[in-house]
Enzyme design. Structure first.
Site, mmCIF file in Angstrom:
data_model
loop_
_atom_site.group_PDB
_atom_site.id
_atom_site.type_symbol
_atom_site.label_atom_id
_atom_site.label_comp_id
_atom_site.label_asym_id
_atom_site.label_seq_id
_atom_site.Cartn_x
_atom_site.Cartn_y
_atom_site.Cartn_z
ATOM 1 C CE LYS A 108 -2.978 2.066 3.523
ATOM 2 N NZ LYS A 108 -3.405 3.356 3.007
ATOM 3 N N GLY A 169 -8.110 9.543 9.204
ATOM 4 C CA GLY A 169 -8.417 9.629 10.632
ATOM 5 C C GLY A 169 -9.435 10.699 10.997
ATOM 6 C CB ALA A 196 -8.260 7.842 4.260
ATOM 7 N N GLY A 197 -11.152 8.235 5.704
ATOM 8 C CA GLY A 197 -12.221 9.212 5.852
ATOM 9 C C GLY A 197 -13.513 8.671 6.433
ATOM 10 C CG ASN A 218 -6.332 1.890 11.639
ATOM 11 O OD1 ASN A 218 -6.797 1.172 12.514
ATOM 12 N ND2 ASN A 218 -5.101 2.353 11.721
ATOM 13 C CB THR A 219 -9.298 6.215 12.668
ATOM 14 O OG1 THR A 219 -7.965 6.333 12.186
ATOM 15 C CG2 THR A 219 -9.424 7.014 13.949
#
Lengths: 267, 80
Positions: A108, A169, A196-197, A218-219
């Site tokens: 990645k 994040g 992301a987001g 992830n977050t």
């Protein structure tokens, strides 16, 4: 009545493949920010994800470091990332190290352009992608939601493209539905992974409804008050969003359209 | 250049270290208590394959990077 007949397009639910490997789950998740390894493992299991991403970092020399990889379910496919790199050169070196340690061609690719927004440096990303593809890597690049950039990355030989939906994040949800939809329509055969987001389950569903092949997050899971429950919610949202995309949504209308027959109602 | 002291100065992950001049990379990894299968090594910006570690020795001011894997997702600064 509109004179334009609705176009009937049936989308087949093609398999989600990366580098010749078929995945059942369209959710890829991170391994950072969890409060404990135990919590991470429970969330990974609940998410149904088959692939997780890990970061490459200098080993600490002044203390014993247990190996993070030993805390991952061995059945998971590991996708190393170049997180933390801010030049093509650093990302290329990191990818080579990851390949040596993990014996995988998957990478990645992240080249960050700015510490406040963590927006990608698309120019450096493309430069690194070209080098890594030539070296035999299966490159999955994180980049901004730009169609032309996506084309260039695919022309360079990337295995997929990973546009952001909002800053890393941030949990803001999909801020760019039009751009993601345009990318899907213009690149019907490309593998598009929204990276992301995403903040909560509905965001993941929206990304999938826009036609993403998969979502990486992830977050949203790690920072949820109950990571395991949120991981389950994400699994269901990804499935629901994908089904809705395949089903094809009804057209939007400004005015009501009765669901029940009006003629024949008693007066 | 090797000094009279039998010691070499090398830079590991940005830290200056003194090591004995004949130490191999395999021995260095062992002395740092690292699990060989869990790390990767770069010597002066070139990856050294695990199979080459036993034959790899160092020169004065060589720069070594030893990396492993940590938790992380879409965020570069999210190490556990």
């Amino acid at each position: 009545m509109s004179s334009v007949a609705p176009t009937i397009t049936t989308k087949s639910d093609n398999k989600f493949e990366i580098a010749g490997r078929t995945f059942t789950s369209r959710l890829i998740i991170g391994t950072g920010k969890y409060r404990s390894y135990e919590e991470m493992k429970l969330a990974h299991k609940a998410s149904g994800a088959e692939m997780v991403t890990v970061a490459v970092n200098r080993v600490p020399l002044n203390r014993n470091s247990e190996s993070f990889l030993d805390h991952l379910d061995p059945s998971l496919i590991i996708l190393p990332n170049t997180a933390g790199c801010d030049t093509a050169e650093a990302a290329i070196r990191t990818a080579r190290l990851a390949r040596e340690a993990l014996n995988t061609d998957l990478i990645k690719l992240e080249v960050i352009g700015d510490a406040t927004t963590l927006f990608p440096d698309n120019e450096q990303t493309l430069e690194a992608a070209r080098v890594l593809v030539k070296e035999g890597f299966m490159v999955l690049p994180y980049f901004t939601d730009d169609l032309i950039m996506a084309k260039k990355l695919l022309d360079a030989g990337c295995a997929a493209v990973m546009p952001l939906a909002a800053p890393i994040g941030s949990g803001l949800g999909v801020q760019n539905p039009a751009n993601l939809r345009i990318m899907r329509e213009q690149l019907p055969y490309a593998t598009i992974i929204v990276d992301a987001g995403v903040g909560t389950a509905s965001d993941a569903a929206i990304a999938m409804e826009l036609g993403a092949d998969a979502v990486l997050m992830n977050t949203a899971i790690a920072e949820a008050q109950d990571s395991e429950k949120m991981a389950t919610a994400m699994r269901l949202a990804i499935e629901a969003g994908r089904l809705a995309y395949i089903a094809g949504r009804m057209p939007k209308r400004l005015y009501a359209s009765a669901s029940s027959p009006i003629a024949g109602a008693i007066k | 250049m090797k000094g009279f002291s039998g010691k070499l100065r090398i830079v590991i992950n940005g830290d200056i270290r003194e090591v004995s001049e004949n130490i191999t990379l395999a021995e260095l990894i062992k002395s740092l208590h690292l699990t060989p299968e869990r790390v990767a090594v770069e010597l002066n910006r070139r990856v050294i394959r695990r199979s080459e570690w036993a034959e790899t020795t160092f020169g004065e001011d060589d720069r070594i990077e030893i990396v492993h894997f940590v938790g992380g997702g879409s965020s570069p600064f999210s190490s556990v």
